[in-house]
Design a protein around this motif. Structure first.
Motif, PDB file in Angstrom:
ATOM      1  N   ILE A  48       1.281  -1.247  -0.057  1.00  0.00           N
ATOM      2  CA  ILE A  48      -0.476   0.565   0.062  1.00  0.00           C
ATOM      3  C   ILE A  48       0.772   0.965   0.214  1.00  0.00           C
ATOM      4  N   LEU A  49       1.136   2.466  -1.496  1.00  0.00           N
ATOM      5  CA  LEU A  49       1.406   3.452  -1.362  1.00  0.00           C
ATOM      6  C   LEU A  49       0.906   4.544  -0.171  1.00  0.00           C
ATOM      7  N   ALA A  50       2.298   4.388   0.864  1.00  0.00           N
ATOM      8  CA  ALA A  50       1.308   5.524   2.069  1.00  0.00           C
ATOM      9  C   ALA A  50       1.544   6.496   1.494  1.00  0.00           C
ATOM     10  N   THR A  51       2.253   7.701   0.797  1.00  0.00           N
ATOM     11  CA  THR A  51       2.492   8.874   0.813  1.00  0.00           C
ATOM     12  C   THR A  51       2.326   9.150  -1.385  1.00  0.00           C
ATOM     13  N   ASP A  52       1.670  10.549  -1.514  1.00  0.00           N
ATOM     14  CA  ASP A  52       1.572  10.508  -2.765  1.00  0.00           C
ATOM     15  C   ASP A  52       2.425  10.332  -3.797  1.00  0.00           C
ATOM     16  N   LEU A  53       2.667  10.094  -4.669  1.00  0.00           N
ATOM     17  CA  LEU A  53       3.966   9.908  -5.467  1.00  0.00           C
ATOM     18  C   LEU A  53       3.792  11.076  -6.319  1.00  0.00           C
ATOM     19  N   LEU A  54       5.103  11.423  -6.137  1.00  0.00           N
ATOM     20  CA  LEU A  54       5.050  13.093  -7.442  1.00  0.00           C
ATOM     21  C   LEU A  54       5.677  12.788  -8.208  1.00  0.00           C
ATOM     22  N   SER A  55       5.381  13.099  -9.199  1.00  0.00           N
ATOM     23  CA  SER A  55       6.504  13.086 -10.259  1.00  0.00           C
ATOM     24  C   SER A  55       7.787  13.472  -9.960  1.00  0.00           C
ATOM     25  N   PRO A  56       9.120  13.680 -10.696  1.00  0.00           N
ATOM     26  CA  PRO A  56       9.608  14.579 -10.581  1.00  0.00           C
ATOM     27  C   PRO A  56       9.650  15.199 -12.030  1.00  0.00           C
ATOM     28  N   ILE A  57       9.202  14.991 -12.599  1.00  0.00           N
ATOM     29  CA  ILE A  57       9.851  15.116 -14.431  1.00  0.00           C
ATOM     30  C   ILE A  57       8.535  15.730 -14.791  1.00  0.00           C
ATOM     31  N   ASP A  58       8.467  16.638 -16.326  1.00  0.00           N
ATOM     32  CA  ASP A  58       7.040  15.978 -16.833  1.00  0.00           C
ATOM     33  C   ASP A  58       7.035  15.225 -17.959  1.00  0.00           C
ATOM     34  N   LEU A 170       5.030   2.813 -13.714  1.00  0.00           N
ATOM     35  CA  LEU A 170       5.229   3.559 -13.601  1.00  0.00           C
ATOM     36  C   LEU A 170       6.238   4.585 -12.879  1.00  0.00           C
ATOM     37  N   ALA A 171       5.997   4.231 -11.867  1.00  0.00           N
ATOM     38  CA  ALA A 171       7.651   4.915 -10.848  1.00  0.00           C
ATOM     39  C   ALA A 171       9.155   4.241 -11.439  1.00  0.00           C
ATOM     40  N   ALA A 172       8.866   3.675 -12.068  1.00  0.00           N
ATOM     41  CA  ALA A 172      10.774   3.159 -13.273  1.00  0.00           C
ATOM     42  C   ALA A 172      10.616   4.253 -14.097  1.00  0.00           C
ATOM     43  N   THR A 178      12.704   3.674  -4.922  1.00  0.00           N
ATOM     44  CA  THR A 178      12.091   3.014  -3.640  1.00  0.00           C
ATOM     45  C   THR A 178      10.345   3.542  -3.503  1.00  0.00           C
ATOM     46  N   LEU A 179      10.026   3.061  -3.078  1.00  0.00           N
ATOM     47  CA  LEU A 179       8.103   3.871  -2.783  1.00  0.00           C
ATOM     48  C   LEU A 179       8.145   3.453  -1.438  1.00  0.00           C
ATOM     49  N   PRO A 180       7.581   5.035  -0.602  1.00  0.00           N
ATOM     50  CA  PRO A 180       7.002   4.494   0.537  1.00  0.00           C
ATOM     51  C   PRO A 180       6.080   3.299   0.737  1.00  0.00           C
TER      52      PRO A 180
END
Length: 421
Positions: A48-58, A170-172, A178-180
């Protein structure tokens, strides 16, 4: 918690969700199930993703072409071919008025160009010029804008997501390694009953092999939970009390099977009154009518109560009540935003007998007819002890509380056992 006879399935779900929400609030103040850990992408599936995953790029990082074709200024109707651009290899020249650029899908849009016409819609007059009909597109068509999919600093995946393979990909794609995630829930399972026999032991008269813990282990592994198997507990008050106390020191959740039907649960009720706030329910459903639910009090060294589910002893009833009540509660307790399975409809290929006044979960096989429509067929006898019916099935037919007999050709609600992603 009040003892309720013939509790509606929806009422039971609401009561469970309310208690879990209260437990989450208590736990959050004590760092209980709210704990967060960081894991690598290859360990993040079904967490379960703990916090919003913010995109570091456009995404995309720049304007680019959505088609193989020719890029040009949208004000132009006829242009000249002045070069070629490939995906990932930007064109270095300049595109002037009345000119176009042959471009491939994903290639960066050259300066001065805002429109792409697909190559199949153009006519090539010679190697240096193309023509097309004016009404075939509008300025800006077939151009992907920078940040159109994801904007830098904006959520790419929302907190509470049960991470699927597509989320990991998508994260990759964003360069995130890594993911929280919320820590795994610790779930203790045990089976209660003098008639139960462990695997590897010879069956004696009147005994049966304990299958429930193995079914529960498989179900919990699907949710990526941390499992503590406490084995078989005999039907006597001291053994059960000791097992429940031990479990409450180890776990966020205790799931037992057996010992909750009328007649069996007398001393279990007494133990639960001593250890916590647990109600014994008769739910208007089939299978899985008897169930116990509540919390075991916090023990020394443990900051919050343990969620408790006392499931029926019949193998199918264990799995049905897990799917219908326990699964959603575990996901909710672990911070998931989506806890209920997605329902769809299919055509029943045969009549199904049903009495109003209870919800039924019939084991069935989803298929498709000659017209391509989804169809569903019950897996024969629906007895709560026939585990084969679950093994053969790939879905539940869900018949609502007020529904009556189903005719062949009627549409019915179904819930699939397995998801595609």
């Amino acid at each position: 918690m009040l003892l309720t006879s013939s509790l509606h399935v929806d009422e039971a779900r609401k009561a469970i969700a309310k208690l879990v929400d209260e437990l989450i609030k208590t736990s959050a103040s004590n760092d209980g199930v709210s704990e967060i850990e960081t894991v690598s992408l290859d360990q993040a599936i079904n967490r379960i993703l703990a916090t919003d995953l913010l995109s570091p790029i456009d995404v995309p990082a720049a304007d680019n072409s959505a088609m193989d074709g020719f890029a040009f200024n949208g004000k132009c109707l006829e242009t000249k071919d002045s070069g070629i651009a490939l995906a990932g290899k930007p064109y270095e020249g300049s595109i002037g008025p009345g000119e176009c650029l042959k471009i491939m899908t994903g290639a960066l849009m050259p300066a001065g160009c805002d429109t792409v016409i697909p190559q199949e819609l153009v006519s090539t007059q010679d190697q240096h010029s193309i023509t097309f009909q004016q009404n075939q597109l509008k300025p800006g068509n077939n151009r992907r804008l920078r940040g159109e999919d994801l904007q830098k600093g904006k959520p790419a995946i929302a907190a509470g997501r049960l991470l699927r393979p597509s989320d990991i990909g998508l994260a990759a794609s964003l360069g995130i390694a890594t993911l929280p995630v919320k820590r795994k829930l610790r779930v203790v399972i045990l089976s209660s009953g003098d008639e139960l026999c462990a695997l590897g032991q010879p069956l004696v008269s009147g005994s049966i092999y304990d299958s429930n813990r193995y079914s529960l282990t498989g179900l919990l592994n699907r949710l990526n939970m941390e499992i503590v198997d406490c084995g078989i507990v005999r039907d006597d008050p001291s053994s059960l009390k000791a097992a429940f106390i031990d479990a409450s020191t180890k776990a966020d959740v205790l799931i037992s099977s057996g010992g909750v039907s009328v007649g069996e649960a007398d001393f279990t009720k007494q133990i639960m009154q001593e250890l916590g706030d647990v109600g014994f329910w008769k739910i208007a459903m089939r299978p899985g009518r008897p169930m116990a639910f509540g919390t075991l009090k916090a023990v020394p060294g443990k900051s919050c109560s343990t969620l408790f589910f006392g499931l029926p002893g019949n193998p199918v009833a264990v799995m049905v009540t897990f799917y219908q009540f326990v699964r959603a509660a575990l996901l909710q307790l672990n911070g998931a935003s989506q806890t209920e399975p997605t329902l769809m409809q299919a055509i029943s290929v045969e009549p199904i007998r049903k009495k109003a006044g209870r919800t039924e979960f019939q084991r069935a096989i989803l298929g498709r007819n000659a017209e391509g429509r989804p169809t569903v067929k019950i897996t024969g006898s629906q007895g709560a002890g026939i585990l084969r019916s679950m093994s053969e099935a790939n879905c539940f037919v869900i018949l609502g509380h007020d529904q009556e007999n189903i005719a062949a050709g009627d549409w019915v609600d179904i819930a699939l056992f397995d998801g595609l992603l």
